[in-house]
Design a protein around this motif. Structure first.
Motif, short mmCIF file in Angstrom:
data_model
loop_
_atom_site.label_atom_id
_atom_site.label_comp_id
_atom_site.label_asym_id
_atom_site.label_seq_id
_atom_site.Cartn_x
_atom_site.Cartn_y
_atom_site.Cartn_z
N ASP A 189 61.47 47.36 -32.31
CA ASP A 189 60.65 48.55 -32.52
C ASP A 189 60.86 49.55 -31.40
N MET A 190 60.97 50.80 -31.76
CA MET A 190 61.14 51.88 -30.78
C MET A 190 62.47 51.80 -30.00
N MET A 191 63.42 51.07 -30.56
CA MET A 191 64.72 50.94 -29.90
C MET A 191 65.33 52.30 -29.57
N ASN A 192 65.09 53.20 -30.53
CA ASN A 192 65.73 54.51 -30.42
C ASN A 192 65.39 55.25 -29.13
N SER A 193 64.20 55.02 -28.63
CA SER A 193 63.80 55.78 -27.44
C SER A 193 64.00 54.95 -26.16
N GLU A 194 64.51 53.75 -26.29
CA GLU A 194 64.70 52.92 -25.10
C GLU A 194 66.06 53.21 -24.46
N VAL A 195 66.04 53.83 -23.32
CA VAL A 195 67.31 54.18 -22.67
C VAL A 195 68.02 52.91 -22.20
N GLY A 196 69.30 52.80 -22.54
CA GLY A 196 70.07 51.65 -22.04
C GLY A 196 70.07 50.44 -22.96
N PHE A 197 69.39 50.56 -24.13
CA PHE A 197 69.33 49.39 -25.03
C PHE A 197 70.72 48.99 -25.51
N GLY A 198 71.48 49.96 -25.98
CA GLY A 198 72.83 49.69 -26.49
C GLY A 198 73.71 49.05 -25.42
N ARG A 199 73.60 49.56 -24.21
CA ARG A 199 74.43 49.01 -23.14
C ARG A 199 74.10 47.53 -22.90
N LYS A 200 72.81 47.23 -22.92
CA LYS A 200 72.41 45.84 -22.66
C LYS A 200 72.94 44.91 -23.75
N VAL A 201 72.85 45.37 -24.98
CA VAL A 201 73.34 44.55 -26.09
C VAL A 201 74.85 44.32 -25.93
N LEU A 202 75.55 45.41 -25.66
CA LEU A 202 77.02 45.28 -25.56
C LEU A 202 77.43 44.45 -24.34
N GLU A 203 76.60 44.47 -23.33
CA GLU A 203 76.90 43.67 -22.15
C GLU A 203 76.95 42.18 -22.51
N ALA A 204 76.05 41.78 -23.42
CA ALA A 204 76.03 40.38 -23.84
C ALA A 204 77.35 39.99 -24.50
N PHE A 205 77.91 40.90 -25.27
CA PHE A 205 79.20 40.62 -25.92
C PHE A 205 80.32 40.62 -24.88
N GLU A 206 80.25 41.57 -24.00
CA GLU A 206 81.30 41.71 -22.98
C GLU A 206 81.37 40.46 -22.11
N LYS A 207 80.21 39.96 -21.78
CA LYS A 207 80.10 38.79 -20.91
C LYS A 207 80.92 37.63 -21.47
N TYR A 208 80.95 37.52 -22.78
CA TYR A 208 81.69 36.40 -23.39
C TYR A 208 83.04 36.84 -23.97
N GLY A 209 83.50 37.98 -23.53
CA GLY A 209 84.86 38.42 -23.89
C GLY A 209 85.02 38.74 -25.36
N ILE A 210 83.96 39.25 -26.00
CA ILE A 210 84.06 39.55 -27.44
C ILE A 210 84.08 41.07 -27.64
#
Ligand code: ASP
Length: 445
Positions: A306-327
């Motif tokens: 909820d309210m993801m749209n206004s949360e600054v940095g949400f996308g980066r955090k999600v993508l960081e999880a993928f990056e961490k495992y080389g995906i």
């Protein structure tokens, strides 16, 4: 035209036997302008045959294990001798094979071994045509780290070919300054052809293979699909990324920068025009779209908060999880409170639980859902920008075919539309899109 220069590259199946060699000879002799020839190693003569490059790797593996490789090397020699005899050439490869055997014993390296396929075919080709033979080890340069050195190569090649009216330069390999042979990745003769075309500032780079260029869709899905006459480099990149492979990906760069078109032609049907790959064109594709390609095996990771749209940095955090495992991710459509990450199932499966807990930890979503077995389809075409209703045509075709669309992504360049469907709908979807644009050409008003 009198002083046009064409660089012509022939793939392995075009040079697999004496019969194929003579077709190639006819093609080259048909035009004065075909002055620089890049051969591959002999490929398969039939579905069960083995490519000479593969035979060389296998043979060298024996040498490396210090096992006898005499019989394996003799079998390779037989492939070349049958070409020489079939063409009635007065040429012996005795000296070359002695040297190769010696170098194999001294463990000259797998790259050296594989490169002999093109090297020997180049010697035969030069003899057959009466062209000069130039060893690629002398003119295609790799740096000390084994990376291709484009600048140095261009300098050496341009100088060498300036004084050479006609030459055969084997594909696929080059050498470091100290003479150590290095190959490009598999299929790399395409790259050599492109490098040579750039060095001589060719008018065109003809790449001769066993198909008449690119097809609008995969012939395993569409029976007898139409061919693509003209395609831009950018369209090609979109389509080959999605699975349409005829040309080595890296073959595009040297000629693209130099503004030299590539013409994919068919050695077994030289009367056909094939596909012309160009930087830019005002010729519109025949059917609005240029091509359709796709791949199965994706997973959609749907993340809700909820309210993801206004949360600054949400996308980066999600993508960081993928990056961490080389995906790496493929597409990233998002809504107000949802974000979906498309990844390759194969890459993701083994690490899925780690990635999910990393997303929870880093981004604290409300929920995550996975949907597997998704196929992505790319509908590509420079013509889409100037045509209204392309997306409408695609989606009504899919609806008529009862295909549920899971995801839509249109790049702002309007060069492609990516559609996600269930893997089981993949073929039906491609047929429906092909039908509406190519077969029936129905335009929605
Ligand atoms: N002969 C090499 C291969 O089989 C390179 C080429 O054909 O382009 O990959």
């Amino acid at each position: 035209m009198e002083d046009m220069i064409k660089v012509v590259k022939f793939g392995g199946s075009s040079l697999a036997s004496a019969g194929q060699f003579s077709k190639v000879g006819k093609i080259i002799r048909a035009e004065e302008s075909r002055r620089y020839v890049i051969p591959s190693a002999p490929g398969k003569r039939n579905a069960k045959d083995t490519k000479v490059t593969d035979m060389l790797y296998q043979c060298y593996a024996l040498a490396e294990a210090e096992e006898s490789f005499t019989i394996a090397l003799r079998k390779i020699r037989e492939r070349y001798d049958s070409i020489i005899n079939g063409l009635h050439l007065k040429l012996s490869l005795n000296k070359e094979f002695e040297e190769i055997a010696e170098n194999f014993k001294n463990k000259a390296g797998a790259d050296y071994a594989a490169s002999r396929g093109e090297y020997l075919n180049g010697i035969i080709m030069a003899n057959y045509l009466g062209y000069e033979f130039i060893d690629a080890a002398e003119v295609i340069r790799f740096d000390i780290n084994g990376e291709f050195d484009a600048e140095k190569t261009n300098e050496i090649l341009a100088a060498r070919l300036q004084s050479c009216e006609r030459a055969v330069i084997p594909g696929f390999y080059g050498a470091k300054e100290d003479g150590k042979v290095i190959t490009f990745s598999r299929g790399g003769s395409d790259i050599t052809g492109s490098i040579v075309a750039k060095a001589v500032q060719a008018d065109i780079y003809e790449n001769w293979t066993d198909v008449s260029g690119f097809l609008i869709a995969d012939p395993r899905i569409i029976e007898n699909p139409r061919g693509i006459k003209v395609i831009t480099y950018r369209e090609l990149r979109e389509l080959s990324y999605m699975g349409a492979t005829v040309l080595h990906e890296d073959a595009v760069f040297p000629v693209r920068k130099a503004g030299i078109p590539i013409n994919i032609r068919n050695t077994n049907a030289p009367e056909e025009e094939g596909t012309l790959i160009v930087e830019s064109t005002c010729r519109m594709p025949d059917y609005t779209i240029t091509g359709i390609a796709g791949k199965k095996g994706f997973v959609a990771v749907n993340i809700d908060k909820d309210m993801m749209n206004s949360e600054v940095g949400f996308g980066r955090k999600v993508l960081e999880a993928f990056e961490k495992y080389g995906i790496s991710f493929e597409h990233l459509p998002s809504g107000i409170d949802t974000m979906t990450v498309f990844v390759h199932q194969e890459e993701f499966e083994g690490k899925e639980q780690q990635v999910l807990s990393a997303i929870h930890r880093l981004a604290q979503p409300d929920s995550i859902e996975l949907e597997s077995d998704i196929a992505l389809i790319a509908v590509v075409g420079r013509g889409m920008r100037s045509t209204r209703g392309t997306a409408g045509r695609i989606f009504s075709a899919l609806a008529h075919a009862n295909v549920n669309v899971k995801m839509i992504d249109q790049g702002s360049s309007e060069l492609n539309i990516i559609i996600g469907v269930k893997s089981c709908d993949f073929e039906t979807a491609i047929r429906a899109i092909y039908d509406i644009f190519v077969e029936t050409q129905i335009i929605i008003k």
